[in-house]
Design a protein around this motif. Structure first.
Motif, PDB file in Angstrom:
ATOM      1  N   VAL A 161      21.725 -18.163  -4.616  1.00  0.00           N
ATOM      2  CA  VAL A 161      20.730 -17.270  -5.231  1.00  0.00           C
ATOM      3  C   VAL A 161      19.607 -18.103  -5.860  1.00  0.00           C
ATOM      4  CG1 VAL A 161      22.444 -15.474  -5.683  1.00  0.00           C
ATOM      5  CG2 VAL A 161      21.999 -17.191  -7.434  1.00  0.00           C
ATOM      6  N   ALA A 162      18.578 -17.432  -6.336  1.00  0.00           N
ATOM      7  CA  ALA A 162      17.476 -18.129  -6.999  1.00  0.00           C
ATOM      8  C   ALA A 162      17.941 -18.663  -8.356  1.00  0.00           C
ATOM      9  CB  ALA A 162      16.308 -17.177  -7.189  1.00  0.00           C
ATOM     10  N   GLY A 163      17.271 -19.702  -8.856  1.00  0.00           N
ATOM     11  CA  GLY A 163      17.549 -20.195 -10.201  1.00  0.00           C
ATOM     12  C   GLY A 163      18.416 -21.443 -10.241  1.00  0.00           C
ATOM     13  N   ASP A 164      18.750 -21.871 -11.465  1.00  0.00           N
ATOM     14  CA  ASP A 164      19.530 -23.111 -11.616  1.00  0.00           C
ATOM     15  C   ASP A 164      20.837 -22.861 -12.367  1.00  0.00           C
ATOM     16  OD1 ASP A 164      18.632 -22.685 -14.154  1.00  0.00           O
ATOM     17  OD2 ASP A 164      17.735 -24.662 -14.431  1.00  0.00           O
ATOM     18  N   LYS A 165      21.366 -21.647 -12.236  1.00  0.00           N
ATOM     19  CA  LYS A 165      22.621 -21.306 -12.910  1.00  0.00           C
ATOM     20  C   LYS A 165      23.725 -21.067 -11.874  1.00  0.00           C
ATOM     21  CE  LYS A 165      21.013 -20.568 -17.275  1.00  0.00           C
ATOM     22  NZ  LYS A 165      19.670 -21.111 -17.134  1.00  0.00           N
ATOM     23  N   VAL A 166      24.955 -21.088 -12.342  1.00  0.00           N
ATOM     24  CA  VAL A 166      26.087 -20.678 -11.498  1.00  0.00           C
ATOM     25  C   VAL A 166      26.733 -19.487 -12.191  1.00  0.00           C
ATOM     26  CG1 VAL A 166      28.389 -21.304 -10.667  1.00  0.00           C
ATOM     27  CG2 VAL A 166      26.527 -22.953 -10.504  1.00  0.00           C
ATOM     28  N   LYS A 167      26.836 -18.360 -11.483  1.00  0.00           N
ATOM     29  CA  LYS A 167      27.498 -17.187 -12.066  1.00  0.00           C
ATOM     30  C   LYS A 167      28.838 -16.992 -11.368  1.00  0.00           C
ATOM     31  CE  LYS A 167      27.044 -12.283 -13.042  1.00  0.00           C
ATOM     32  NZ  LYS A 167      26.402 -11.031 -12.628  1.00  0.00           N
ATOM     33  N   LEU A 168      29.889 -16.950 -12.171  1.00  0.00           N
ATOM     34  CA  LEU A 168      31.229 -16.742 -11.619  1.00  0.00           C
ATOM     35  C   LEU A 168      31.710 -15.356 -12.009  1.00  0.00           C
ATOM     36  CD1 LEU A 168      32.763 -20.115 -12.855  1.00  0.00           C
ATOM     37  CD2 LEU A 168      32.130 -19.575 -10.496  1.00  0.00           C
ATOM     38  N   THR A 169      32.237 -14.617 -11.039  1.00  0.00           N
ATOM     39  CA  THR A 169      32.888 -13.342 -11.345  1.00  0.00           C
ATOM     40  C   THR A 169      34.312 -13.442 -10.823  1.00  0.00           C
ATOM     41  OG1 THR A 169      30.827 -12.116 -11.228  1.00  0.00           O
ATOM     42  CG2 THR A 169      32.847 -10.841 -10.958  1.00  0.00           C
ATOM     43  N   LEU A 170      35.262 -13.199 -11.710  1.00  0.00           N
ATOM     44  CA  LEU A 170      36.669 -13.240 -11.310  1.00  0.00           C
ATOM     45  C   LEU A 170      37.240 -11.836 -11.338  1.00  0.00           C
ATOM     46  CD1 LEU A 170      39.423 -14.657 -10.774  1.00  0.00           C
ATOM     47  CD2 LEU A 170      39.675 -14.851 -13.258  1.00  0.00           C
ATOM     48  N   SER A 171      37.914 -11.484 -10.262  1.00  0.00           N
ATOM     49  CA  SER A 171      38.549 -10.179 -10.172  1.00  0.00           C
ATOM     50  C   SER A 171      39.967 -10.368  -9.627  1.00  0.00           C
ATOM     51  CB  SER A 171      37.698  -9.301  -9.244  1.00  0.00           C
ATOM     52  OG  SER A 171      38.331  -8.081  -9.017  1.00  0.00           O
ATOM     53  N   PRO A 172      40.956 -10.546 -10.515  1.00  0.00           N
ATOM     54  CA  PRO A 172      42.337 -10.683 -10.036  1.00  0.00           C
ATOM     55  C   PRO A 172      42.794  -9.348  -9.463  1.00  0.00           C
ATOM     56  CG  PRO A 172      42.108 -11.397 -12.345  1.00  0.00           C
ATOM     57  CD  PRO A 172      40.888 -10.605 -12.000  1.00  0.00           C
ATOM     58  N   LYS A 173      43.152  -9.325  -8.177  1.00  0.00           N
ATOM     59  CA  LYS A 173      43.392  -8.041  -7.509  1.00  0.00           C
ATOM     60  C   LYS A 173      44.872  -7.810  -7.258  1.00  0.00           C
ATOM     61  CE  LYS A 173      41.693  -4.310  -5.563  1.00  0.00           C
ATOM     62  NZ  LYS A 173      42.929  -3.535  -5.356  1.00  0.00           N
ATOM     63  N   GLY A 174      45.377  -6.715  -7.827  1.00  0.00           N
ATOM     64  CA  GLY A 174      46.759  -6.301  -7.608  1.00  0.00           C
ATOM     65  C   GLY A 174      46.895  -5.679  -6.222  1.00  0.00           C
ATOM     66  N   PHE A 175      48.088  -5.815  -5.638  1.00  0.00           N
ATOM     67  CA  PHE A 175      48.225  -5.398  -4.244  1.00  0.00           C
ATOM     68  C   PHE A 175      48.813  -4.014  -4.034  1.00  0.00           C
ATOM     69  CE2 PHE A 175      47.292  -8.065  -0.444  1.00  0.00           C
ATOM     70  CZ  PHE A 175      46.280  -8.796  -1.049  1.00  0.00           C
TER      71      PHE A 175
END
Lengths: 280, 182
Positions: free
Chosen positions: A133-147
């Motif tokens: 993506v644009a910019g100089d950041k790192v965005k992390l999204t965590l979604s632990p998914k149950g089965f």
């Protein structure tokens, strides 16, 4: 160019994994805390009360909200102006998940091979979706998914002529089939358009969106509202034991698609819809 | 109706249960899920005996999170029962009296519940922290190498469960939903 040590990614994911498995994001807390007000079934009300109590115990006593602490799904949005140093990003992400799950007393639910099925004992690897993506950041999204709920998810390749009515029917069919198995009240992530894999990723991403928000496209917002009402008229109810509150939210995302297609991905999540983001 | 029951259950106990009853279970129960069921099935195929005598006992379809130091167990809610459908009738025919899980079962399982005078209970899915408070003791009794999927002997006190399928053939998942459909 901005430099970012991948150790920061490891450290962030470790903390995020432990935190989100013990306390849901504010949007999910608000939805769950208000869910019993509209429930008509006495048993349904009692179950929703148990779920509220469960969230409080999880937070106060650091017991995971659900024993299925999920397979870790990570969305990594990497700014094109950031230079990652100190190691390989994939290893750094997996190390964060490993540390979070091992040191945070979370369940190790991942097997190394889908057929041979030997547990990796540290819940790695994660499923990682990268985007630049644009910019100089790192965005992390965590979604632990149950089965329990992941297993009830679907991809439909509809015909363009089936249109929005076809989409509604597909979502309602998936929710009906899921019934009690997906641990209602559920959150439904829907991805419309793109290709076979794109609609599934969109549906997953839709689950990570603030569940109190609506899509900015007016017809998509209306679709979210209509689908939630229709789902809650199915009668499935909390734990699938009958009642009004079958879903807490429906999040829909769209993407351009091919002249010949109308792909629809439906990713079902239980009420323990864990999503957490951090920008580095 | 709210009922208190102590394990192991008898056929007299299960005959009195009706779909929709709210039951508080106390006593010994055993955990087993996917991998433990697959291994038990192989053991039976080879003509060998199982590590747990299921007669009049209850299985809880559960794979808990690890216990923190000083704690009995971690989060401990039910997993989806349908994945054990392939194996459940065989165990019911061997004397297993009850199952605790969540979600729909096949006709084969429901028939085996009726045939053997058993019961299928649902615990509330996703309430693992709350349910763990009812577990007073936990020890691995078999298949330790399976980690969370090992067979554990649990001592429970007033574990809240709901009768979904009873020995008369009633199925709460079918009847309860109809009532609230619009």
């Amino acid at each position: 160019m901005r430099e970012l040590d991948v150790k920061e990614i490891t450290c962030a994911l470790r903390e995020m994994a432990i935190s989100i498995n013990h306390e849901l994001s504010p949007d999910m807390c608000e939805l769950l805390n208000n869910s019993d007000k509209k429930e008509e079934s006495p048993l349904g009300k009692q179950i929703l009360g148990q779920l509220k109590e469960n969230m409080q115990i999880a937070k106060d006593e650091m017991i995971p909200i659900c024993q299925d602490t999920g397979m870790a799904v990570v969305f990594a949005e990497i700014g094109q102006d950031v230079h990652l140093v100190g190691g390989n990003i994939e290893d750094a992400i997996n190390e964060g998940i490993r540390q979070g799950y091992v040191e945070g007393f979370l369940r190790k639910s991942v097997v190394a091979d889908p057929i041979q099925r030997v547990n990796t004992k540290d819940n790695t690897p994660a499923v990682i979706h990268y985007s630049i993506v644009a910019g100089d950041k790192v965005k992390l999204t965590l979604s632990p998914k149950g089965f329990g709920s992941e297993n009830m998810s679907k991809v439909y390749m509809l015909k363009p002529a089936q249109g929005i009515e076809g989409v509604k029917e597909a979502v309602l069919t998936a929710v009906k089939e899921a019934g009690p198995n997906a641990c209602p009240p559920i959150v439904v992530g829907v991805g419309i358009g793109g290709t076979f894999e794109k609609c599934a990723i969109l549906a997953k991403k839709a689950l990570t969106r603030n569940a109190l928000s609506h899509n900015e496209i007016p017809y998509v917002k209306e679709l979210e509202i209509e689908l939630l009402e229709k789902i809650n008229n199915l009668g499935i109810g909390p734990a699938g034991l009958g009642g009004r509150i079958t879903a807490l939210a429906v999040n829909v995302e769209t993407y351009p698609t091919h002249i010949a297609g109308l792909p629809v991905g439906i990713n079902i999540c239980c009420h323990v819809n864990r999503h957490i983001s951090r920008e580095l | 109706m709210d009922i208190k029951l102590n394990t192991p259950l008898t056929r007299e106990d299960t005959n009195k249960l009706t779909a929709g009853d709210y039951v508080y279970l106390s006593g010994t129960i055993y955990t087993a899920r996917d991998a433990a069921h697959a291994r038990m099935n192989e053991t039976l195929d080879k003509g060998e005996s199982l590590p747990v005598d299921w007669k009049n006992n209850i299985v809880y379809y559960l794979g808990p999170t690890p216990a923190r130091p000083g704690k009995v167990i971690g989060s401990a809610g039910p997993t989806t029962a349908s994945r054990m459908d392939k194996y459940a009738p065989r165990l019911l025919d061997m004397g297993l009296i009850g199952m605790i899980g969540k979600g729909k079962r096949t006709k084969e399982v429901l028939d085996a519940v009726v045939r053997n005078g058993g019961v299928y209970f649902a615990a509330v899915g996703g309430a693992g922290a709350l349910l763990s408070k009812c577990i007073k003791n936990a020890e691995v009794v078999a298949y330790d190498d399976l980690g969370t999927e090992a067979i554990r002997k649990l001592t429970v006190e007033n574990l809240p469960v709901i009768v979904v399928a009873d020995s008369k053939g009633n199925n709460l998942y079918e009847t309860a939903t109809e009532k609230y459909k619009k």
